[in-house]
Scaffold this active site. Sequence first.
Site, short mmCIF file in Angstrom:
data_model
loop_
_atom_site.label_atom_id
_atom_site.label_comp_id
_atom_site.label_asym_id
_atom_site.label_seq_id
_atom_site.Cartn_x
_atom_site.Cartn_y
_atom_site.Cartn_z
N ASN A 11 0.86 -1.19 0.00
CA ASN A 11 0.00 0.00 0.00
C ASN A 11 0.89 1.24 0.00
O ASN A 11 1.49 1.58 1.01
CB ASN A 11 -0.89 -0.03 1.26
N TRP A 12 0.97 1.89 -1.17
CA TRP A 12 1.87 3.04 -1.28
C TRP A 12 1.31 4.29 -0.60
O TRP A 12 2.02 5.29 -0.49
CB TRP A 12 2.12 3.36 -2.76
N LYS A 13 0.05 4.27 -0.24
CA LYS A 13 -0.63 5.46 0.33
C LYS A 13 -0.46 6.64 -0.63
O LYS A 13 -0.39 6.43 -1.84
CB LYS A 13 -0.08 5.76 1.73
N HIS A 103 -9.34 0.90 5.15
CA HIS A 103 -8.04 1.11 5.80
C HIS A 103 -8.24 2.05 6.99
O HIS A 103 -9.07 2.96 6.94
CB HIS A 103 -7.05 1.71 4.79
N GLU A 105 -6.69 4.50 8.02
CA GLU A 105 -6.56 5.93 7.72
C GLU A 105 -7.85 6.47 7.10
O GLU A 105 -8.20 7.64 7.29
CB GLU A 105 -5.35 6.15 6.79
N GLU A 173 -4.93 -5.27 10.71
CA GLU A 173 -3.90 -4.24 10.93
C GLU A 173 -4.19 -3.52 12.25
O GLU A 173 -5.05 -2.63 12.28
CB GLU A 173 -3.92 -3.22 9.80
N GLY A 179 2.60 2.22 10.69
CA GLY A 179 3.50 3.35 10.50
C GLY A 179 4.20 3.79 11.77
O GLY A 179 4.79 4.87 11.82
N SER A 218 3.86 -2.20 10.22
CA SER A 218 5.32 -2.13 10.38
C SER A 218 6.04 -3.42 9.98
O SER A 218 7.02 -3.82 10.61
CB SER A 218 5.69 -1.71 11.81
N GLY A 239 2.95 -1.03 4.29
CA GLY A 239 2.89 0.38 3.94
C GLY A 239 4.27 0.89 3.58
O GLY A 239 4.77 0.69 2.46
N GLY A 240 4.92 1.54 4.54
CA GLY A 240 6.20 2.22 4.31
C GLY A 240 7.23 1.37 3.56
O GLY A 240 7.87 1.86 2.62
C1 PEP Z 1 -0.53 0.13 6.05
O1 PEP Z 1 -0.60 1.30 5.72
O2 PEP Z 1 -1.42 -0.66 5.70
C2 PEP Z 1 0.62 -0.30 6.85
C3 PEP Z 1 0.61 -1.51 7.35
O3 PEP Z 1 1.64 0.60 7.02
P1 PEP Z 1 3.12 0.30 7.63
O4 PEP Z 1 3.61 -0.97 7.01
O5 PEP Z 1 3.93 1.48 7.23
O6 PEP Z 1 2.95 0.16 9.10
#
Ligand code: PEP
Length: 260
Positions: A11-13, A103, A105, A173, A179, A218, A239-240
């Site tokens: 997930n590039w956001k 998600h 967010e 999640e 994040g 993470s 994500g990141g």
């Molecule tokens: C996400 O945005 O779905 C996520 C899991 O982010 P991160 O891996 O950066 O915690």
Amino acid sequence: MTNRIPLIAGNWKMNLDHMQAIALIQKLCWTLNDADHDYRAVEVAVFPPFTDLRSAQTLIDAEKFEIALGAQDISRHDSGAFTGEVSGAFLAKLACKFVLIGHSERRQCHSENNEVVQAKVAAAWKHGLVPIICVGETLEELETQGQSAVPVAQTIAALSGHETFGEFVIAYEPVWAIGTGKVATPQEAEDVSKAIRKAITEHFGAESGQSRILYGGSVKANNVAGFLASGEVDGVLVGGASLDAEEFAGISRFQKHIVL
Ligand code: PEP
């Protein structure tokens, strides 16, 4: 052992424009291809911003790359006066296979509640997309309700009330792990995954109970193997770390860290 194919989803956001998307997808696929990655054994998918999807689709098609494409959101509506929204019909035309729904967010910053999530799941199925339904508890909910209560309730709500059912994926999640660098333990991810699978099986039948359940929060190349070792967790939503081709390729090749 299960027959479920692990899914590694990035997930590039709101990161990377369409030129940067092309560069990242090229590097990712070249890295995986050089390592003889078997995409039928471990599915890999990327979720760029909407504005990158056409470029990503064109590249994947032209180069015959084997990664799947997904969107980060979908409108619950098909078309019409909904300024700024993106229809599932448009995503399907861009060869998107998956769409992220609910998600944390979006739940937090865009007030998406269970009713909205449920309507978006229906829209995904209507347009032939596979929803990846994101569920998870906040730190406060963890302390007051325990670990599984909220993700299980969110899963049941997202899947209830549909006349027809399609393929879906659940991404557990924990909000406190997204994040933040704080990671759930493999045991915690396994326990919640089991609780979600039990609830899905009880409410929607054995076939639905065989759907893939991912962990997200993470995840990095150096901790992914722990989550996937037991076979209870069927992949990860990243994500990141998905913004770095080598790191994400390393996550996709998690099996090299698992002694089978
Ligand atoms: C996400 O945005 O779905 C996520 C899991 O982010 P991160 O891996 O950066 O915690």
